[in-house]
Design an enzyme around this catalytic site. Structure first.
Site, PDB file in Angstrom:
ATOM      1  N   SER A  40       0.819  -1.145   0.024  1.00 52.70           N
ATOM      2  CA  SER A  40      -0.082  -0.067  -0.053  1.00 52.70           C
ATOM      3  C   SER A  40       0.988   1.298  -0.123  1.00 52.70           C
ATOM      4  O   SER A  40       1.633   1.364   1.026  1.00 52.70           O
ATOM      5  CB  SER A  40      -0.958   0.126   1.272  1.00 52.70           C
ATOM      6  OG  SER A  40      -1.979  -1.094   1.221  1.00 52.70           O
ATOM      7  N   MET A  59       3.230   2.383   5.353  1.00 59.12           N
ATOM      8  CA  MET A  59       3.180   1.376   4.419  1.00 59.12           C
ATOM      9  C   MET A  59       2.796  -0.046   4.696  1.00 59.12           C
ATOM     10  O   MET A  59       3.260  -0.225   6.069  1.00 59.12           O
ATOM     11  CB  MET A  59       4.149   1.427   3.493  1.00 59.12           C
ATOM     12  CG  MET A  59       4.290   0.645   2.263  1.00 59.12           C
ATOM     13  SD  MET A  59       5.880   0.598   1.367  1.00 59.12           S
ATOM     14  CE  MET A  59       6.095   2.110   0.897  1.00 59.12           C
ATOM     15  N   CYS A  60       1.917  -0.730   4.244  1.00 57.03           N
ATOM     16  CA  CYS A  60       1.474  -2.025   4.742  1.00 57.03           C
ATOM     17  C   CYS A  60       1.798  -3.009   3.635  1.00 57.03           C
ATOM     18  O   CYS A  60       1.874  -2.436   2.466  1.00 57.03           O
ATOM     19  CB  CYS A  60       0.388  -2.047   5.319  1.00 57.03           C
ATOM     20  SG  CYS A  60      -1.110  -2.185   4.542  1.00 57.03           S
ATOM     21  N   THR A  61       1.685  -4.331   3.937  1.00 57.91           N
ATOM     22  CA  THR A  61       1.685  -5.244   2.859  1.00 57.91           C
ATOM     23  C   THR A  61       0.367  -5.986   2.941  1.00 57.91           C
ATOM     24  O   THR A  61      -0.263  -6.215   3.694  1.00 57.91           O
ATOM     25  CB  THR A  61       2.819  -6.484   3.531  1.00 57.91           C
ATOM     26  OG1 THR A  61       3.943  -6.039   3.419  1.00 57.91           O
ATOM     27  CG2 THR A  61       2.604  -7.398   2.257  1.00 57.91           C
TER      28      THR A  61
END
Length: 185
Positions: A40, A59-61
């Site tokens: 993201s 930010m993420c996965t």
């Protein structure tokens, strides 16, 4: 007075419905190519939770997989304080390829999710219209297969978010982090 108020509310509702119908969907959408790991990169929203949590977001996965019945299982892992939190969502396919629905029993909201554009190998732009008892909101997500995207893709995300009525204060390029970046695909 009441008639005027009802007219204004009616026009506002018509405008919202028109805006929802005007969100494009990726032509020739190929769901199998959307699966796998994404990061993201950008998030834009006019929701209250976004305004309250914006300064904490990173930010993420996100891992997207297809279920046996053709829906999407969306698993996002993100940092929250000093922990990693994982959220699972089931996006139910609709008759229109590239469009999904999701109901959050936790938040009492219904989500109309559209894959606006993607090239599957680099980026995906996703728009969501959220209906909730406290009122409607819009969310736009920018996903990337890598932790960085070209300035052109970032600008397209910002431009599309503005087209959805979001202001620059409601658009965020998520700060990179190494925390909670899962390697599973």
């Amino acid at each position: 007075m009441q008639a005027t108020l009802l007219s204004v509310l009616g026009l506002a509702l018509l405008g919202a419905l028109h805006a929802q119908d005007s969100i494009p969907i990726q032509a020739d959408f190929q769901q199998d190519k959307l699966t796998g790991r994404w990061y993201s990169i950008g998030l834009a929203s006019n929701s209250n939770w976004f305004k309250e949590k914006r300064h904490l977001m990173k930010m993420c996965t996100t891992i997207i997989s297809t279920t046996a019945d053709g829906n999407l299982e969306v698993t996002s892992t993100y940092p929250k304080g000093d922990q990693c939190v994982t959220r699972n969502s089931l996006y139910t396919k609709t008759e229109q390829p590239g469009r999904f629905s999701y109901t959050s029993t936790r938040w009492g909201s219904k989500h109309d999710i559209r894959v606006v554009e993607t090239n599957y190998e680099e980026y995906a732009l996703v728009a969501t219209q959220i209906s909730k008892s406290t009122g409607p909101s819009t969310m736009v997500l920018l996903y990337s297969r890598t932790k960085e995207l070209s300035p052109e893709r970032l600008e397209r995300f910002t431009q599309f978010s503005r087209e959805q009525g979001l202001t620059d204060d409601e658009v965020l390029i998520l700060p990179q982090t190494e925390k909670c970046m899962t390697d599973a695909a």
